[in-house]
Design an enzyme around this catalytic site. Sequence first.
Site, short mmCIF file in Angstrom:
data_model
loop_
_atom_site.label_atom_id
_atom_site.label_comp_id
_atom_site.label_asym_id
_atom_site.label_seq_id
_atom_site.Cartn_x
_atom_site.Cartn_y
_atom_site.Cartn_z
N SER A 11 0.85 -1.19 0.00
CA SER A 11 0.00 0.00 0.00
C SER A 11 0.89 1.24 0.00
CB SER A 11 -0.89 0.01 1.24
OG SER A 11 -1.35 1.33 1.46
N HIS A 36 -1.43 -1.32 -4.10
CA HIS A 36 -2.69 -0.96 -3.46
C HIS A 36 -2.71 0.57 -3.26
CE1 HIS A 36 -6.10 -1.92 -0.71
NE2 HIS A 36 -5.64 -0.92 0.03
N ASP A 38 -4.76 3.71 -1.76
CA ASP A 38 -5.81 4.07 -0.79
C ASP A 38 -6.33 5.47 -1.06
OD1 ASP A 38 -6.03 1.81 1.06
OD2 ASP A 38 -3.91 2.23 1.49
N MET A 40 -8.93 8.38 0.02
CA MET A 40 -9.75 8.83 1.17
C MET A 40 -10.22 10.26 0.92
SD MET A 40 -7.20 7.58 4.18
CE MET A 40 -6.46 5.93 4.18
N HIS A 69 -8.52 1.27 -3.64
CA HIS A 69 -9.40 1.06 -2.49
C HIS A 69 -10.09 2.39 -2.21
CE1 HIS A 69 -9.55 0.09 2.14
NE2 HIS A 69 -10.74 0.28 1.61
N MET A 71 -12.16 4.68 -0.25
CA MET A 71 -12.75 4.99 1.06
C MET A 71 -13.36 6.38 0.92
SD MET A 71 -9.64 3.52 3.37
CE MET A 71 -8.49 3.59 2.00
N MET A 140 -11.27 -5.56 6.03
CA MET A 140 -10.46 -4.61 6.80
C MET A 140 -10.10 -5.24 8.14
SD MET A 140 -10.02 -2.12 4.78
CE MET A 140 -8.97 -1.23 5.93
N ASP A 178 -6.50 -6.17 4.87
CA ASP A 178 -5.89 -4.85 4.82
C ASP A 178 -5.86 -4.21 6.20
OD1 ASP A 178 -5.02 -2.33 4.10
OD2 ASP A 178 -6.79 -1.81 2.91
N SER A 201 2.89 0.03 6.13
CA SER A 201 4.06 0.35 6.95
C SER A 201 5.04 -0.81 7.07
CB SER A 201 3.62 0.83 8.33
OG SER A 201 2.64 -0.03 8.85
C1 DX5 Z 1 -6.15 1.85 5.88
C2 DX5 Z 1 -5.75 1.50 4.47
C3 DX5 Z 1 -4.64 0.53 4.39
C4 DX5 Z 1 -3.34 1.05 4.96
C5 DX5 Z 1 -2.66 -0.12 5.58
O1 DX5 Z 1 -7.32 2.58 5.86
O2 DX5 Z 1 -6.86 0.96 3.76
O3 DX5 Z 1 -4.46 0.06 3.07
O4 DX5 Z 1 -2.49 1.60 4.01
O5 DX5 Z 1 -1.55 0.32 6.25
P1 DX5 Z 1 -0.76 -0.61 7.28
O6 DX5 Z 1 -0.31 -1.81 6.52
O7 DX5 Z 1 0.37 0.28 7.74
O8 DX5 Z 1 -1.72 -0.97 8.37
ZN ZN Z 2 -6.47 -0.04 1.80
#
Ligand code: DX5
Ligand code: ZN
Length: 245
Positions: A11, A36, A38, A40, A69, A71, A140, A178, A201
């Site tokens: 990600s 991936h 993300d 938002m 993804h 959100m 999730m 995820d 991370s």
């Molecule tokens: C959270 C995201 C994840 C995020 C995961 O809302 O959808 O994809 O990047 O990050 P880590 O692996 O650090 O939990």
């Molecule tokens: Zn995600």
Amino acid sequence: MDNGTVKLAPSILAADFARLGEQVAEAERAGADRIHVDVMDGHFVPNLSMGPAIVQSLRRVTPLTLETHLMISDPDAFLDDFAAAGSDSLLVHWEGNNNLHRTVQRIRVLGKRAGVVINPATPSAVLEEIVQDVDQVLVMTVNPGFGHQQFLPSTLPKIRRIRELVERRKPACEVEVDGGIDATTAPLVVRAGATVLVAGSAIFGERDGVSGAMSRLRRAVEHHERNITAAERSAPQRSQPCNSD
Ligand code: DX5
Ligand code: ZN
């Protein structure tokens, strides 16, 4: 990932945005199966991240599958933009979508892979009538909105239930997880039935770089799988009940 069944999806939320192309190239060299992305909107989740422009830039520099993804509160309003920007998969949340089936159909019309995402508090049963229409389910394992959160172990039984549901209704559908995935939690989710792991991370935030971090994740899953298989092989067979007469 290399063992043929488990795939790794870095990600980029955790990447250094000033060196995004470089970091994605590193993930690609280290064997990432997809990237991936993300998205938002500060409304569906309390954070802002990136939009179609990032997908468009990544599309120019990597052949890897770009899974997006979403959100965001109104995914329908942006499906066309992300498809045009070069997303290969569009993952939409079950939560807040009154017309999920229509959204999934639109993704199909756009020629993209469709996925449905469920939050930690959402039961697996909501997938019952949509699983046959999607290519992947994203579970999730943290509350969405931020990287670097702690994995929620309470999601493990749900992953197991979703694996059973998928086997029953659409075995080709991927079960992806995820949030909070690292070398400790990866084996647990794989054991529960996940075949695609998103990690932010644990891949981009490690001191020894993307490739060291990915090898560590891959080793953790393979090592665990080997141990489990060996334990299963050496476990005593359950004796058959015998009649006393
Ligand atoms: C959270 C995201 C994840 C995020 C995961 O809302 O959808 O994809 O990047 O990050 P880590 O692996 O650090 O939990
Ligand atoms: Zn995600």
